[in-house]
Design a protein around this motif. Structure first.
Motif, PDB file in Angstrom:
ATOM      1  N   ASP A  97       0.852  -1.195   0.000  1.00  0.00           N
ATOM      2  CA  ASP A  97       0.000   0.000   0.000  1.00  0.00           C
ATOM      3  C   ASP A  97       0.888   1.245   0.000  1.00  0.00           C
ATOM      4  OD1 ASP A  97      -1.728   2.122   0.637  1.00  0.00           O
ATOM      5  OD2 ASP A  97      -2.991   0.866   1.902  1.00  0.00           O
ATOM      6  N   LYS A  98       0.767   2.074  -1.038  1.00  0.00           N
ATOM      7  CA  LYS A  98       1.643   3.243  -1.162  1.00  0.00           C
ATOM      8  C   LYS A  98       1.474   4.200   0.018  1.00  0.00           C
ATOM      9  CE  LYS A  98       2.233   1.024  -4.801  1.00  0.00           C
ATOM     10  NZ  LYS A  98       3.135  -0.133  -4.688  1.00  0.00           N
ATOM     11  N   ARG A  99       0.281   4.247   0.598  1.00  0.00           N
ATOM     12  CA  ARG A  99       0.045   5.127   1.747  1.00  0.00           C
ATOM     13  C   ARG A  99       0.847   4.707   2.966  1.00  0.00           C
ATOM     14  NH1 ARG A  99      -6.322   4.240   1.464  1.00  0.00           N
ATOM     15  NH2 ARG A  99      -5.417   2.149   1.251  1.00  0.00           N
ATOM     16  N   GLU A 100       1.311   3.443   2.970  1.00  0.00           N
ATOM     17  CA  GLU A 100       2.047   2.928   4.126  1.00  0.00           C
ATOM     18  C   GLU A 100       3.556   2.885   3.905  1.00  0.00           C
ATOM     19  OE1 GLU A 100       0.276  -0.847   5.088  1.00  0.00           O
ATOM     20  OE2 GLU A 100      -1.418   0.102   6.120  1.00  0.00           O
TER      21      GLU A 100
ATOM     22  N   ASP B 211       9.031  -0.064  -5.099  1.00  0.00           N
ATOM     23  CA  ASP B 211       8.425   0.029  -6.426  1.00  0.00           C
ATOM     24  C   ASP B 211       7.411   1.170  -6.491  1.00  0.00           C
ATOM     25  OD1 ASP B 211       7.938  -0.616  -9.033  1.00  0.00           O
ATOM     26  OD2 ASP B 211       6.732  -2.395  -8.620  1.00  0.00           O
ATOM     27  N   ASN B 212       7.077   1.572  -7.728  1.00  0.00           N
ATOM     28  CA  ASN B 212       6.060   2.596  -8.009  1.00  0.00           C
ATOM     29  C   ASN B 212       6.407   3.948  -7.394  1.00  0.00           C
ATOM     30  OD1 ASN B 212       4.109  -0.149  -7.407  1.00  0.00           O
ATOM     31  ND2 ASN B 212       4.036   0.807  -9.417  1.00  0.00           N
ATOM     32  N   ILE B 213       7.679   4.242  -7.314  1.00  0.00           N
ATOM     33  CA  ILE B 213       8.141   5.402  -6.576  1.00  0.00           C
ATOM     34  C   ILE B 213       7.913   6.709  -7.338  1.00  0.00           C
ATOM     35  CG2 ILE B 213      10.562   5.765  -7.247  1.00  0.00           C
ATOM     36  CD1 ILE B 213       9.201   5.001  -3.710  1.00  0.00           C
ATOM     37  N   LEU B 214       7.628   6.630  -8.656  1.00  0.00           N
ATOM     38  CA  LEU B 214       7.348   7.827  -9.451  1.00  0.00           C
ATOM     39  C   LEU B 214       5.847   8.038  -9.644  1.00  0.00           C
ATOM     40  CD1 LEU B 214      10.166   7.548 -12.145  1.00  0.00           C
ATOM     41  CD2 LEU B 214      10.185   8.806  -9.980  1.00  0.00           C
ATOM     42  N   TRP B 215       5.080   6.989  -9.376  1.00  0.00           N
ATOM     43  CA  TRP B 215       3.608   7.066  -9.310  1.00  0.00           C
ATOM     44  C   TRP B 215       3.011   7.766 -10.535  1.00  0.00           C
ATOM     45  CZ3 TRP B 215       0.933   3.711  -7.247  1.00  0.00           C
ATOM     46  CH2 TRP B 215      -0.350   3.906  -6.730  1.00  0.00           C
TER      47      TRP B 215
ATOM     48  N   ARG C 250       1.194  11.794  -1.650  1.00  0.00           N
ATOM     49  CA  ARG C 250       1.837  12.463  -0.508  1.00  0.00           C
ATOM     50  C   ARG C 250       2.721  11.491   0.276  1.00  0.00           C
ATOM     51  NH1 ARG C 250       0.454  17.525   0.394  1.00  0.00           N
ATOM     52  NH2 ARG C 250      -1.393  18.370  -0.670  1.00  0.00           N
ATOM     53  N   ALA C 251       2.278  10.261   0.430  1.00  0.00           N
ATOM     54  CA  ALA C 251       3.069   9.264   1.161  1.00  0.00           C
ATOM     55  C   ALA C 251       4.344   8.921   0.396  1.00  0.00           C
ATOM     56  CB  ALA C 251       2.239   8.011   1.409  1.00  0.00           C
ATOM     57  N   LEU C 252       4.245   8.813  -0.932  1.00  0.00           N
ATOM     58  CA  LEU C 252       5.427   8.512  -1.728  1.00  0.00           C
ATOM     59  C   LEU C 252       6.420   9.672  -1.704  1.00  0.00           C
ATOM     60  CD1 LEU C 252       3.729   6.729  -4.739  1.00  0.00           C
ATOM     61  CD2 LEU C 252       5.241   5.675  -3.059  1.00  0.00           C
ATOM     62  N   LEU C 253       5.935  10.896  -1.748  1.00  0.00           N
ATOM     63  CA  LEU C 253       6.810  12.060  -1.633  1.00  0.00           C
ATOM     64  C   LEU C 253       7.514  12.065  -0.278  1.00  0.00           C
ATOM     65  CD1 LEU C 253       4.480  14.767  -3.217  1.00  0.00           C
ATOM     66  CD2 LEU C 253       6.651  13.968  -4.157  1.00  0.00           C
TER      67      LEU C 253
END
Length: 215
Positions: free
Chosen positions: A133-136, A163-167, A183-186
């Protein structure tokens, strides 16, 4: 771009037949099949495993099992890969392909939150693939580095791959106040690049990989 991606695939070592079948099954049976790692990224993960020769691997986010199988192929005998998946509806499909693979015995599938499961697995991990989960993502990083009050799950020399760090490019676009994923990935990317305990490089492969080495 499609022609270039096709060229990359055609000039990368071919996909194993079982993984090709899993790719097809995922696209036929699962919502959001693009979450699957796929041929080139799978080959990269397998190559990294062969280079690092990890004894213990943690994957956060199994999905249908493609990346776990791609990494397990490169694992030496006696090594183990623990993979966690919060969606129990994906378990039958992943397990069916693990059972068919000659490398499936190296994989331990756990259903539930990685934040709850990973600290109970004991010891530290040589390689961690983060694709949950990208939020986590910030919480995963705090857990792995021991910043949440629990013992760290990685050690000097451990490698983390997020992974998926550029979203889909959203990390360089204006962010809506309610876009918790971006926002979580940033937050994750800022934390990593500012952490003196690690070194990292972001690769723009597919949706972006942040490769992090603990010093």
């Amino acid at each position: 771009m499609e022609a270039l991606e096709r060229y990359v695939c055609e000039h990368t070592a071919p996909e194993e037949e079982l993984l090709r079948e899993l790719d097809r099954e995922t696209h036929l049976r699962v919502v959001q099949p693009r979450m699957l790692s796929g041929h080139v990224q799978g080959r990269l993960l397998g190559m990294i495993v062969r280079m690092l020769r990890p004894r213990r691997v943690l994957e956060i986010g199994t999905f249908t099992g493609y990346s776990a199988l791609a990494m397990a192929v490169g694992l030496e005998e006696g090594a183990v890969l623990h993979t966690t998946e919060v969606d129990d509806e994906l378990e039958p499909l992943a397990r069916s392909f693990f059972d068919r693979s000659p490398h499936g015995a190296k994989i331990r599938l756990h259903i539930g939150s990685a934040l709850d499961i990973a600290p109970t697995l004991g010891g530290t991990f040589d390689l961690v693939f983060i694709d949950g989960d990208k939020r986590e993502y910030p919480a995963y990083y705090r857990m792995l580095m021991g910043d949440d009050g629990r013992p760290p799950l990685v050690h000097a020399g451990s490698v983390l791959i997020a992974d998926n760090i550029l979203w889909s490019g959203k990390v360089v676009q204006p962010v809506a106040h309610n876009d918790r994923h971006t926002r979580a990935l940033l937050d994750f990317n800022r934390t990593v690049v500012g952490d003196p305990r690690v070194e990292n490089v972001i690769l723009p492969l597919r949706d972006g990989l942040n490769i992090i080495r603990v010093k």
